[in-house]
Motif scaffolding. Structure first.
Motif, PDB file in Angstrom:
ATOM      1  N   VAL A 232       0.838  -1.201   0.000  1.00 37.08           N
ATOM      2  CA  VAL A 232       0.000   0.000   0.000  1.00 37.08           C
ATOM      3  C   VAL A 232       0.875   1.254   0.000  1.00 37.08           C
ATOM      4  O   VAL A 232       0.613   2.218  -0.721  1.00 37.08           O
ATOM      5  N   LEU A 233       1.928   1.244   0.814  1.00 35.23           N
ATOM      6  CA  LEU A 233       2.787   2.419   0.901  1.00 35.23           C
ATOM      7  C   LEU A 233       3.428   2.765  -0.437  1.00 35.23           C
ATOM      8  O   LEU A 233       3.612   3.947  -0.748  1.00 35.23           O
ATOM      9  N   THR A 234       3.771   1.759  -1.230  1.00 34.01           N
ATOM     10  CA  THR A 234       4.381   2.060  -2.529  1.00 34.01           C
ATOM     11  C   THR A 234       3.413   2.808  -3.438  1.00 34.01           C
ATOM     12  O   THR A 234       3.841   3.446  -4.400  1.00 34.01           O
ATOM     13  N   ARG A 235       2.131   2.764  -3.111  1.00 35.77           N
ATOM     14  CA  ARG A 235       1.134   3.467  -3.919  1.00 35.77           C
ATOM     15  C   ARG A 235       0.813   4.862  -3.397  1.00 35.77           C
ATOM     16  O   ARG A 235       0.242   5.668  -4.118  1.00 35.77           O
ATOM     17  N   ILE A 236       1.143   5.140  -2.139  1.00 37.47           N
ATOM     18  CA  ILE A 236       0.787   6.457  -1.602  1.00 37.47           C
ATOM     19  C   ILE A 236       1.997   7.330  -1.297  1.00 37.47           C
ATOM     20  O   ILE A 236       1.853   8.538  -1.117  1.00 37.47           O
ATOM     21  N   LEU A 237       3.202   6.734  -1.228  1.00 43.52           N
ATOM     22  CA  LEU A 237       4.400   7.526  -0.990  1.00 43.52           C
ATOM     23  C   LEU A 237       5.015   7.944  -2.329  1.00 43.52           C
ATOM     24  O   LEU A 237       5.114   7.143  -3.251  1.00 43.52           O
ATOM     25  N   THR A 238       5.409   9.187  -2.439  1.00 40.75           N
ATOM     26  CA  THR A 238       5.968   9.714  -3.680  1.00 40.75           C
ATOM     27  C   THR A 238       7.258  10.477  -3.393  1.00 40.75           C
ATOM     28  O   THR A 238       7.600  10.758  -2.246  1.00 40.75           O
ATOM     29  N   ASN A 239       7.966  10.821  -4.471  1.00 42.87           N
ATOM     30  CA  ASN A 239       9.158  11.661  -4.399  1.00 42.87           C
ATOM     31  C   ASN A 239      10.212  11.123  -3.431  1.00 42.87           C
ATOM     32  O   ASN A 239      10.822  11.875  -2.672  1.00 42.87           O
ATOM     33  N   GLY A 240      10.386   9.818  -3.439  1.00 39.47           N
ATOM     34  CA  GLY A 240      11.426   9.220  -2.616  1.00 39.47           C
ATOM     35  C   GLY A 240      11.062   9.041  -1.155  1.00 39.47           C
ATOM     36  O   GLY A 240      11.901   8.609  -0.358  1.00 39.47           O
ATOM     37  N   ALA A 241       9.841   9.376  -0.748  1.00 40.18           N
ATOM     38  CA  ALA A 241       9.435   9.179   0.643  1.00 40.18           C
ATOM     39  C   ALA A 241       9.455   7.688   0.971  1.00 40.18           C
ATOM     40  O   ALA A 241       9.166   6.834   0.135  1.00 40.18           O
ATOM     41  N   HIS A 242       9.823   7.370   2.205  1.00 42.43           N
ATOM     42  CA  HIS A 242       9.878   5.979   2.632  1.00 42.43           C
ATOM     43  C   HIS A 242       9.793   5.936   4.157  1.00 42.43           C
ATOM     44  O   HIS A 242       9.724   6.968   4.812  1.00 42.43           O
ATOM     45  N   ALA A 243       9.792   4.744   4.688  1.00 42.45           N
ATOM     46  CA  ALA A 243       9.756   4.574   6.139  1.00 42.45           C
ATOM     47  C   ALA A 243      10.672   3.432   6.539  1.00 42.45           C
ATOM     48  O   ALA A 243      10.815   2.446   5.813  1.00 42.45           O
ATOM     49  N   THR A 244      11.300   3.581   7.705  1.00 42.03           N
ATOM     50  CA  THR A 244      11.977   2.457   8.337  1.00 42.03           C
ATOM     51  C   THR A 244      11.140   2.016   9.525  1.00 42.03           C
ATOM     52  O   THR A 244      10.346   2.808  10.064  1.00 42.03           O
ATOM     53  N   LEU A 245      11.314   0.776   9.944  1.00 41.03           N
ATOM     54  CA  LEU A 245      10.432   0.250  11.000  1.00 41.03           C
ATOM     55  C   LEU A 245      11.085  -0.928  11.692  1.00 41.03           C
ATOM     56  O   LEU A 245      11.786  -1.727  11.061  1.00 41.03           O
ATOM     57  N   GLY A 283      16.469  -6.247   6.341  1.00 40.92           N
ATOM     58  CA  GLY A 283      15.189  -6.058   5.664  1.00 40.92           C
ATOM     59  C   GLY A 283      15.158  -4.765   4.883  1.00 40.92           C
ATOM     60  O   GLY A 283      15.875  -3.806   5.197  1.00 40.92           O
ATOM     61  N   ASP A 284      14.329  -4.730   3.843  1.00 36.42           N
ATOM     62  CA  ASP A 284      14.195  -3.544   3.003  1.00 36.42           C
ATOM     63  C   ASP A 284      13.357  -2.473   3.687  1.00 36.42           C
ATOM     64  O   ASP A 284      12.458  -2.781   4.481  1.00 36.42           O
ATOM     65  N   ILE A 285      13.624  -1.202   3.348  1.00 33.38           N
ATOM     66  CA  ILE A 285      12.791  -0.114   3.844  1.00 33.38           C
ATOM     67  C   ILE A 285      11.401  -0.224   3.227  1.00 33.38           C
ATOM     68  O   ILE A 285      11.194  -0.917   2.229  1.00 33.38           O
ATOM     69  N   LEU A 286      10.442   0.479   3.800  1.00 29.94           N
ATOM     70  CA  LEU A 286       9.053   0.416   3.351  1.00 29.94           C
ATOM     71  C   LEU A 286       8.741   1.534   2.373  1.00 29.94           C
ATOM     72  O   LEU A 286       9.215   2.659   2.526  1.00 29.94           O
ATOM     73  N   GLY A 287       7.910   1.221   1.375  1.00 35.17           N
ATOM     74  CA  GLY A 287       7.394   2.237   0.484  1.00 35.17           C
ATOM     75  C   GLY A 287       8.200   2.473  -0.771  1.00 35.17           C
ATOM     76  O   GLY A 287       7.859   3.365  -1.555  1.00 35.17           O
ATOM     77  N   VAL A 288       9.253   1.693  -1.005  1.00 37.61           N
ATOM     78  CA  VAL A 288      10.110   1.910  -2.177  1.00 37.61           C
ATOM     79  C   VAL A 288       9.999   0.748  -3.153  1.00 37.61           C
ATOM     80  O   VAL A 288       9.741   0.936  -4.337  1.00 37.61           O
ATOM     81  N   PHE A 289      10.192  -0.475  -2.661  1.00 40.36           N
ATOM     82  CA  PHE A 289      10.166  -1.657  -3.510  1.00 40.36           C
ATOM     83  C   PHE A 289       8.797  -2.323  -3.398  1.00 40.36           C
ATOM     84  O   PHE A 289       8.326  -2.595  -2.298  1.00 40.36           O
ATOM     85  N   ASP A 290       8.173  -2.586  -4.551  1.00 38.96           N
ATOM     86  CA  ASP A 290       6.822  -3.143  -4.528  1.00 38.96           C
ATOM     87  C   ASP A 290       6.786  -4.487  -3.817  1.00 38.96           C
ATOM     88  O   ASP A 290       5.843  -4.804  -3.099  1.00 38.96           O
ATOM     89  N   THR A 291       7.830  -5.292  -4.003  1.00 37.23           N
ATOM     90  CA  THR A 291       7.964  -6.550  -3.272  1.00 37.23           C
ATOM     91  C   THR A 291       9.276  -6.501  -2.512  1.00 37.23           C
ATOM     92  O   THR A 291      10.346  -6.523  -3.107  1.00 37.23           O
ATOM     93  N   ALA A 292       9.188  -6.385  -1.202  1.00 39.84           N
ATOM     94  CA  ALA A 292      10.381  -6.291  -0.356  1.00 39.84           C
ATOM     95  C   ALA A 292      10.519  -7.573   0.464  1.00 39.84           C
ATOM     96  O   ALA A 292       9.571  -8.352   0.598  1.00 39.84           O
ATOM     97  N   LEU A 293      11.717  -7.775   1.018  1.00 37.07           N
ATOM     98  CA  LEU A 293      11.987  -8.974   1.807  1.00 37.07           C
ATOM     99  C   LEU A 293      12.556  -8.601   3.166  1.00 37.07           C
ATOM    100  O   LEU A 293      13.293  -7.624   3.292  1.00 37.07           O
TER     101      LEU A 293
END
Length: 373
Positions: A232-245, A283-293
């Motif tokens: 979902v985040l990959t669809r609503i975050l733009t311009n390089g925005a991301h999240a770590t968690l 683990g990958d950051i959130l909101g950048v890669f459509d399928t992360a691991l």
């Protein structure tokens, strides 16, 4: 949402079997691709929008089990459902297939009705999954709930045994935390940092909090909850925005912690015997890669052990002189050790004060969440 003919990849080293499957699927309105070995299957899956894979188990060289494992280890194609086709009907073989990442089995020699029924079921599930992601993205795009109203306080969940210090630089910060009961004696503790430090970031943290609450539950492993959240985040975050968690599922019945990290600073584990350690998890950051691991960590603990989650604003400083993350973690380590005898809530406050006194004025949002097993 995109509407197109479902594309099914057939993987079988026997050309006759492949042609039979191709014929019955195309007659039923599906598009098909055919591969005769695992490497070719992975190449086709990466190049085309495959919706489902029918995978033979017994192939020379690379078995279907290994092919499935390698598919699931490739982020851009890991979410494609795999149905195994096999003459093996024993329970052990079927269980092994499910453990490798398959979703179903079709027995050889196959019947047209069974093949079509199982294919349609898993295509419907995939379509429903996609529709759910799109619906969540649309709802979160309209979300305007205030961030503070979503924060859980220790007094709200005393049985969760945590203390927290949340310090946004602005009224609505880019850091969040949450504590979610997910079973008898089981709680999920979450700390996240959304890139950016303005009111836009504050809006996104509220959206992320709501999204996690939708997807975190007792029946879903933390890494699976992150996968849904990330899509979902990959669809609503733009311009390089991301999240770590960082997310810790603490099971006080089994004395265990299941830890997942999405590019986040490593938690600090402080045991009752006085030993301490950093617990990194890849683990990958959130909101950048459509399928992360993500690679989860399983930690055995005892009652009284503590784990501390935090954001980088707690341990990094940009003043004169600046404080690097390693220096900040060293301060955090020393503060936790010196306050070990305090109740967990008091420890968290004392640790924050210890670090703040040595860093100077806050320049970034920060969260420190301490949990006692």
């Amino acid at each position: 949402m995109e509407h197109r003919t479902p594309l099914i990849l057939i993987v079988d080293d026997e050309p006759l079997n492949a042609r039979i499957l191709e014929s019955m699927l195309r007659r039923s309105g599906f598009a098909t691709l055919t591969a005769h070995n695992g490497p070719q299957a992975r190449e086709l899956a990466a190049l085309h929008p495959v919706d489902l894979i029918l995978l033979d188990v017994m192939m020379p060289g690379e078995t279907g089990y290994l092919t499935c494992q390698l598919l699931k280890e490739t982020p851009q194609i890991a979410d494609i459902p795999v149905i195994f086709i096999s003459a093996l009907t024993d329970t052990e073989s079927r269980v092994h297939g499910l453990e490798c990442g398959g979703v179903d089995f079709i027995s050889k020699p196959f019947e047209k009705a069974e093949v079509l029924a199982r294919v349609k079921v898993h295509l419907r599930l995939r379509l429903t999954y996609r529709a759910l992601i799109e619906a969540q993205a649309q709802r979160l795009g309209q979300l305007q709930a205030a961030q503070q109203s979503l924060l859980v306080r220790p007094e709200d969940l005393p049985e969760a045994r945590f203390g927290v210090h949340f310090a946004p630089v602005l009224e609505a910060g880019g850091d969040i935390y949450d504590v979610l009961p997910t079973g008898v004696g089981v709680f999920d503790y979450i700390v996240a940092d959304v890139s950016g430090h303005d009111l836009g970031a504050g809006f996104l943290t509220s959206a992320l909090t709501a999204l996690l609450r939708q997807n975190v539950n007792a029946a879903t492993a933390p890494e699976e909850s992150l996968a849904m959240t990330n899509r979902v985040l990959t669809r609503i975050l733009t311009n390089g925005a991301h999240a770590t968690l960082a997310m810790a599922r603490v099971n006080r019945t089994q004395n265990s912690i299941h830890l997942v990290s999405a590019g986040h600073p490593p938690p600090v584990l402080a045991r009752q015997d006085g030993s301490m350690e950093l617990v990194p998890a890849e683990g990958d950051i959130l909101g950048v890669f459509d399928t992360a691991l993500w690679t989860p960590q399983e930690i055995a603990v005892q009652p009284g052990d503590r784990i501390f989650l935090y954001t980088d604003g707690l341990v990094e400083g940009f003043g004169d002189p600046p404080i690097t993350r390693d220096q900040g973690i060293a301060l955090l380590w020393a503060a936790i050790r010196s306050t070990a005898s305090m109740p967990i809530a008091a420890t968290v406050e004392a640790v924050h004060e210890y670090i703040a006194a040595r860093k100077g004025p806050a320049e970034d949002d920060s969260v420190l969440l301490g949990i006692e097993v």
